[in-house]
Write an enzyme that holds these catalytic residues in place. Sequence first.
Site, mmCIF file in Angstrom:
data_model
loop_
_atom_site.group_PDB
_atom_site.id
_atom_site.type_symbol
_atom_site.label_atom_id
_atom_site.label_comp_id
_atom_site.label_asym_id
_atom_site.label_seq_id
_atom_site.Cartn_x
_atom_site.Cartn_y
_atom_site.Cartn_z
ATOM 1 N N CYS A 14 4.348 10.031 0.689
ATOM 2 C CA CYS A 14 2.935 10.428 0.679
ATOM 3 C C CYS A 14 2.688 11.397 -0.473
ATOM 4 O O CYS A 14 3.314 12.462 -0.534
ATOM 5 C CB CYS A 14 2.556 11.092 2.005
ATOM 6 S SG CYS A 14 0.877 11.729 2.039
ATOM 7 N N HIS A 60 9.411 7.523 8.040
ATOM 8 C CA HIS A 60 9.987 7.730 6.722
ATOM 9 C C HIS A 60 11.445 8.145 6.911
ATOM 10 O O HIS A 60 11.810 8.714 7.938
ATOM 11 C CB HIS A 60 9.207 8.800 5.958
ATOM 12 C CG HIS A 60 7.873 8.332 5.489
ATOM 13 N ND1 HIS A 60 7.461 8.398 4.180
ATOM 14 C CD2 HIS A 60 6.840 7.755 6.160
ATOM 15 C CE1 HIS A 60 6.247 7.901 4.056
ATOM 16 N NE2 HIS A 60 5.841 7.517 5.255
ATOM 17 N N HIS A 62 5.622 4.534 12.727
ATOM 18 C CA HIS A 62 5.745 4.497 11.261
ATOM 19 C C HIS A 62 6.679 5.632 10.854
ATOM 20 O O HIS A 62 6.338 6.809 11.002
ATOM 21 C CB HIS A 62 4.355 4.675 10.646
ATOM 22 C CG HIS A 62 4.327 4.748 9.155
ATOM 23 N ND1 HIS A 62 3.751 3.758 8.380
ATOM 24 C CD2 HIS A 62 4.773 5.684 8.281
ATOM 25 C CE1 HIS A 62 3.853 4.096 7.098
ATOM 26 N NE2 HIS A 62 4.472 5.267 7.018
ATOM 27 N N ASN A 85 9.624 5.071 3.003
ATOM 28 C CA ASN A 85 9.577 4.491 4.337
ATOM 29 C C ASN A 85 10.928 3.855 4.665
ATOM 30 O O ASN A 85 11.750 3.624 3.786
ATOM 31 C CB ASN A 85 8.508 3.395 4.392
ATOM 32 C CG ASN A 85 7.121 3.904 4.105
ATOM 33 O OD1 ASN A 85 6.425 4.355 4.995
ATOM 34 N ND2 ASN A 85 6.694 3.823 2.850
ATOM 35 N N ARG A 103 0.825 -1.201 0.000
ATOM 36 C CA ARG A 103 0.000 0.000 0.000
ATOM 37 C C ARG A 103 0.863 1.256 0.000
ATOM 38 O O ARG A 103 0.988 1.955 -0.993
ATOM 39 C CB ARG A 103 -0.949 -0.020 1.213
ATOM 40 C CG ARG A 103 -2.125 0.968 1.104
ATOM 41 C CD ARG A 103 -1.804 2.395 1.471
ATOM 42 N NE ARG A 103 -1.343 2.539 2.850
ATOM 43 C CZ ARG A 103 -0.937 3.690 3.363
ATOM 44 N NH1 ARG A 103 -0.916 4.804 2.614
ATOM 45 N NH2 ARG A 103 -0.508 3.761 4.619
ATOM 46 N N ASP A 104 1.533 1.525 1.102
ATOM 47 C CA ASP A 104 2.278 2.770 1.238
ATOM 48 C C ASP A 104 3.493 2.808 0.322
ATOM 49 O O ASP A 104 3.946 3.880 -0.079
ATOM 50 C CB ASP A 104 2.712 2.952 2.698
ATOM 51 C CG ASP A 104 3.063 4.394 3.024
ATOM 52 O OD1 ASP A 104 2.751 5.272 2.206
ATOM 53 O OD2 ASP A 104 3.642 4.637 4.089
#
Length: 311
Positions: free
Chosen positions: A246, A215, A213, A255, A21-22
């Site tokens: 993002c 980055h 989470h 990430n 996903r990310d």
Amino acid sequence: MTMQNKLAWPKKITVCEVGPRDGLQNEKVLLTVEQKIELIERSVQAGAKIIEIGSFVHPKAVPQMADTDEVVKKMKRVDGVEYRALVMNLRGLERAEAVGIKKAKLTVSASPTHSLKNLNKTPEEAVRGFAECAKYAAAHGIELSGAISTAFGCCFEGRVPLEQVISVVKCFKEIGVSELSLSDTTGMANPQQVYEYSVKVREQFTDIDWVLHFHNTRGMGLSNVMAGMLAGIERYDSCFAGLGGCPFAPGASGNIATEDLVHMLSEMGIDTGYDLAEGIAIGRRVREFIGHDTDSSVLRAGRCSDIVIEQ
């Protein structure tokens, strides 16, 4: 440092793979359903017990995720693995439920400016707007988690005060969400801040399961993991090959790489349940799919154990 003050590292860390996903949502190359399934299934084989398989959002907003329904229908599921997906509204949650997803994540920015620019709502209004989702989830046996993006810093406001983050946490609690991640969407967090925020939210909200989470925008991703571990948090999102970013946060980059995280923890003697060699192979496969290099130190330099100096 005396032995009495020896740092207390955890014995085990849970790695949450968010690559499908990310990681992929910001890539120009659109992977096929089959390619996405390969990455998901190989990640599970490598040891992922939590994997974010995609998002149920409008295809015009994030075209990279337009086929998530098809991916879920065709992928093989393994008992004991949590397959979660990001949703932004009730329609997305209904789509997730229709294909059998039992864990959905809601995300809200802690930064008022970031939230207003993207949703035309304050963070608190945005969370309370999920009340209908919470009611639907309870009625259909779906577990909800929450992600608080820009929890440490915002490209519009700078450092986000802890008090603002706590305000958003309280709103999530109001709608019954008891698992939350603090997300460094813009890569502005530093270890001291991560330690402070993590200690205080754990002390104030003992009934919430916490995830971090990060980055790696400014190279502090793994340092922030270290700070989080010292604060007692034992679950971390990461992404194969260090993909990500993002699309709604200017300047945000990838990430922390799953293989980098697993390698560091392995070198520290901390168990992740991950097969590092397979994780590295997945990272290389991802690079083949997207056609460019990524920000992964282990893919670039190899494992420490690979180094042999000839005498």
